[in-house]
Design a protein around this motif. Structure first.
Motif, PDB file in Angstrom:
ATOM      1  N   PRO A 231      -0.901  50.965  47.640  1.00 15.47           N
ATOM      2  CA  PRO A 231      -1.162  52.079  46.727  1.00 15.47           C
ATOM      3  C   PRO A 231      -1.178  53.400  47.507  1.00 15.47           C
ATOM      4  O   PRO A 231      -2.194  54.073  47.609  1.00 15.47           O
ATOM      5  N   SER A 232      -0.026  53.747  48.105  1.00 16.31           N
ATOM      6  CA  SER A 232       0.018  54.870  49.031  1.00 16.31           C
ATOM      7  C   SER A 232       0.696  56.088  48.427  1.00 16.31           C
ATOM      8  O   SER A 232       1.435  56.006  47.447  1.00 16.31           O
ATOM      9  N   ARG A 233       0.466  57.208  49.073  1.00 15.87           N
ATOM     10  CA  ARG A 233       1.077  58.457  48.646  1.00 15.87           C
ATOM     11  C   ARG A 233       2.595  58.411  48.842  1.00 15.87           C
ATOM     12  O   ARG A 233       3.348  59.005  48.086  1.00 15.87           O
ATOM     13  N   SER A 234       3.035  57.695  49.859  1.00 20.09           N
ATOM     14  CA  SER A 234       4.472  57.636  50.142  1.00 20.09           C
ATOM     15  C   SER A 234       5.242  56.963  49.004  1.00 20.09           C
ATOM     16  O   SER A 234       6.357  57.364  48.678  1.00 20.09           O
ATOM     17  N   THR A 235       4.644  55.942  48.375  1.00 19.77           N
ATOM     18  CA  THR A 235       5.296  55.279  47.240  1.00 19.77           C
ATOM     19  C   THR A 235       5.432  56.253  46.073  1.00 19.77           C
ATOM     20  O   THR A 235       6.478  56.318  45.418  1.00 19.77           O
ATOM     21  N   LEU A 236       4.378  57.017  45.805  1.00 21.16           N
ATOM     22  CA  LEU A 236       4.409  58.019  44.738  1.00 21.16           C
ATOM     23  C   LEU A 236       5.473  59.071  45.015  1.00 21.16           C
ATOM     24  O   LEU A 236       6.218  59.474  44.114  1.00 21.16           O
ATOM     25  N   LEU A 237       5.571  59.512  46.274  1.00 25.66           N
ATOM     26  CA  LEU A 237       6.565  60.510  46.641  1.00 25.66           C
ATOM     27  C   LEU A 237       7.987  59.973  46.435  1.00 25.66           C
ATOM     28  O   LEU A 237       8.884  60.715  46.021  1.00 25.66           O
ATOM     29  N   CYS A 238       8.185  58.690  46.718  1.00 23.39           N
ATOM     30  CA  CYS A 238       9.497  58.084  46.514  1.00 23.39           C
ATOM     31  C   CYS A 238       9.854  58.050  45.020  1.00 23.39           C
ATOM     32  O   CYS A 238      11.011  58.266  44.649  1.00 23.39           O
ATOM     33  N   THR A 239       8.861  57.782  44.169  1.00 25.69           N
ATOM     34  CA  THR A 239       9.099  57.788  42.726  1.00 25.69           C
ATOM     35  C   THR A 239       9.475  59.191  42.257  1.00 25.69           C
ATOM     36  O   THR A 239      10.430  59.367  41.490  1.00 25.69           O
ATOM     37  N   LEU A 240       8.747  60.206  42.723  1.00 26.53           N
ATOM     38  CA  LEU A 240       9.065  61.589  42.371  1.00 26.53           C
ATOM     39  C   LEU A 240      10.457  61.970  42.878  1.00 26.53           C
ATOM     40  O   LEU A 240      11.212  62.674  42.190  1.00 26.53           O
ATOM     41  N   ALA A 241      10.805  61.473  44.071  1.00 27.69           N
ATOM     42  CA  ALA A 241      12.129  61.747  44.633  1.00 27.69           C
ATOM     43  C   ALA A 241      13.215  61.117  43.774  1.00 27.69           C
ATOM     44  O   ALA A 241      14.285  61.711  43.570  1.00 27.69           O
ATOM     45  N   GLY A 242      12.950  59.908  43.252  1.00 24.26           N
ATOM     46  CA  GLY A 242      13.919  59.245  42.383  1.00 24.26           C
ATOM     47  C   GLY A 242      14.157  60.030  41.107  1.00 24.26           C
ATOM     48  O   GLY A 242      15.309  60.223  40.685  1.00 24.26           O
ATOM     49  N   VAL A 243      13.071  60.529  40.489  1.00 26.29           N
ATOM     50  CA  VAL A 243      13.195  61.336  39.268  1.00 26.29           C
ATOM     51  C   VAL A 243      13.961  62.627  39.574  1.00 26.29           C
ATOM     52  O   VAL A 243      14.883  63.024  38.842  1.00 26.29           O
ATOM     53  N   GLY A 244      13.583  63.282  40.675  1.00 27.95           N
ATOM     54  CA  GLY A 244      14.250  64.527  41.070  1.00 27.95           C
ATOM     55  C   GLY A 244      15.725  64.316  41.373  1.00 27.95           C
ATOM     56  O   GLY A 244      16.572  65.154  41.028  1.00 27.95           O
ATOM     57  N   PHE A 245      16.050  63.199  41.993  1.00 29.05           N
ATOM     58  CA  PHE A 245      17.447  62.897  42.323  1.00 29.05           C
ATOM     59  C   PHE A 245      18.279  62.762  41.052  1.00 29.05           C
ATOM     60  O   PHE A 245      19.396  63.270  40.968  1.00 29.05           O
ATOM     61  N   MET A 246      17.734  62.049  40.048  1.00 29.68           N
ATOM     62  CA  MET A 246      18.464  61.876  38.792  1.00 29.68           C
ATOM     63  C   MET A 246      18.652  63.224  38.085  1.00 29.68           C
ATOM     64  O   MET A 246      19.703  63.473  37.485  1.00 29.68           O
ATOM     65  N   TRP A 247      17.646  64.081  38.146  1.00 32.82           N
ATOM     66  CA  TRP A 247      17.754  65.423  37.559  1.00 32.82           C
ATOM     67  C   TRP A 247      18.897  66.186  38.239  1.00 32.82           C
ATOM     68  O   TRP A 247      19.719  66.837  37.578  1.00 32.82           O
ATOM     69  N   LEU A 248      18.979  66.075  39.557  1.00 33.68           N
ATOM     70  CA  LEU A 248      20.029  66.746  40.321  1.00 33.68           C
ATOM     71  C   LEU A 248      21.407  66.190  39.954  1.00 33.68           C
ATOM     72  O   LEU A 248      22.351  66.959  39.713  1.00 33.68           O
ATOM     73  N   VAL A 249      21.514  64.864  39.905  1.00 30.63           N
ATOM     74  CA  VAL A 249      22.803  64.225  39.601  1.00 30.63           C
ATOM     75  C   VAL A 249      23.292  64.626  38.209  1.00 30.63           C
ATOM     76  O   VAL A 249      24.462  64.997  38.025  1.00 30.63           O
ATOM     77  N   ILE A 250      22.405  64.576  37.225  1.00 25.51           N
ATOM     78  CA  ILE A 250      22.794  64.892  35.852  1.00 25.51           C
ATOM     79  C   ILE A 250      23.141  66.375  35.719  1.00 25.51           C
ATOM     80  O   ILE A 250      24.095  66.761  35.041  1.00 25.51           O
ATOM     81  N   GLY A 251      22.356  67.221  36.410  1.00 26.01           N
ATOM     82  CA  GLY A 251      22.635  68.661  36.377  1.00 26.01           C
ATOM     83  C   GLY A 251      23.994  69.009  36.963  1.00 26.01           C
ATOM     84  O   GLY A 251      24.718  69.847  36.441  1.00 26.01           O
ATOM     85  N   LEU A 252      24.394  68.320  38.037  1.00 22.72           N
ATOM     86  CA  LEU A 252      25.691  68.554  38.662  1.00 22.72           C
ATOM     87  C   LEU A 252      26.826  67.994  37.832  1.00 22.72           C
ATOM     88  O   LEU A 252      27.947  68.511  37.858  1.00 22.72           O
ATOM     89  N   ALA A 253      26.538  66.907  37.102  1.00 24.79           N
ATOM     90  CA  ALA A 253      27.600  66.223  36.350  1.00 24.79           C
ATOM     91  C   ALA A 253      27.936  66.935  35.038  1.00 24.79           C
ATOM     92  O   ALA A 253      29.031  66.780  34.506  1.00 24.79           O
ATOM     93  N   VAL A 254      26.972  67.684  34.511  1.00 21.78           N
ATOM     94  CA  VAL A 254      27.184  68.339  33.204  1.00 21.78           C
ATOM     95  C   VAL A 254      28.188  69.471  33.342  1.00 21.78           C
ATOM     96  O   VAL A 254      28.094  70.269  34.253  1.00 21.78           O
TER      97      VAL A 254
END
Length: 254
Positions: A231-254
């Motif tokens: 239950p670490s902060r690093s796992t949470l950061l990875c989840t936030l990074a995953g959400v942010g990555f998808m936002w970036l990918v979709i924003g570039l693809a539109v």
């Protein structure tokens, strides 16, 4: 054919997940956390908006796509609860077994639970491939982001297929056989969509249903599994990074 080629990526990722499962390291929680973030991102930023666009009709004041979203979430929830109840009852019956013959029967029952769970994952992977094919019919952008989410998710699928099969007492050969079936499943699912074109309205309803399905897997299965051992902060950061990555990918693809 693009969908089938992308599904081949899911095939490889599933095998990699199974391979990693045989050599479990201490970083698995980070991978699962990132995968969950990808899934959350694709649901919120792409699947649901596309579903609402293609199936805008309403039923009693609620968009049909959102009703299908709720149906997808609740369907997988009911299925998983039914399996959990079944397992719980097996545990109760096991407490009352006596004698030499019952031990073997109990082991066989445990193996059966492992096989059932693994086969359910295989069936889910067929739907993953179908989702890739259906998404590419909706458009290249939707297909690309769904493919990224599914390919990332299939790492966890491969990992879990091998782990669950072995956890319930099945031998390594059986676990590898199921892993191979799980890897081939998305390719089969994507190939099915080559045979027909899905009407736009039905596609919107399906994307809504799949959104609920994906959200449930991310929030009820993958995230708790990612946080339970660490239950670490690093796992949470990875989840936030995953959400942010998808936002970036979709924003570039539109």
């Amino acid at each position: 054919m693009t969908a089938v080629l992308v599904a081949a990526g899911a095939f490889l990722m599933t095998l990699i997940g199974g391979f990693v499962a045989q050599r479990t390291g201490d970083r698995r929680h980070l991978v699962l956390g990132f995968a969950a973030g990808l899934m959350l991102g694709v649901v919120v930023f792409d699947l649901l908006p596309e579903a609402l666009h293609q199936a805008p009709g309403e039923v009693h004041g609620v968009p049909q796509a959102l009703l299908m979203f709720a149906a997808g979430f609740l369907t997988i929830h009911v299925v998983e609860r039914a399996v959990a109840i079944h397992r719980g009852h097996e545990g109760e019956y096991a407490e009352h077994t006596h004698g030499h013959g019952h031990g073997h029967a109990h082991d066989t029952g445990r193996q059966g639970v492992g096989l059932t769970a693994a086969l359910a994952l295989v069936g889910h992977s067929v739907m993953d491939g179908f989702a890739i094919g259906a998404a590419f019919q909706a458009g290249t952008t939707v297909g690309t982001v769904v493919a990224i989410a599914v390919v990332a998710h299939d790492f966890a699928d491969g990992f879990n297929t091998y782990t669950i099969t072995r956890l319930y007492g099945n031998n390594r050969r059986r676990a590898l056989t199921l892993l191979a079936a799980d890897a081939l499943a998305p390719v089969s699912g994507a190939a099915i969509t080559l045979a027909f074109t899905i009407p736009e309205h039905l596609l919107g309803l399906y994307l809504g249903f799949f959104s609920g399905f994906l959200l449930y897997l991310a929030t009820s299965d993958i995230l708790p599994e990612a946080h339970s051992p660490h239950p670490s902060r690093s796992t949470l950061l990875c989840t936030l990074a995953g959400v942010g990555f998808m936002w970036l990918v979709i924003g570039l693809a539109v």
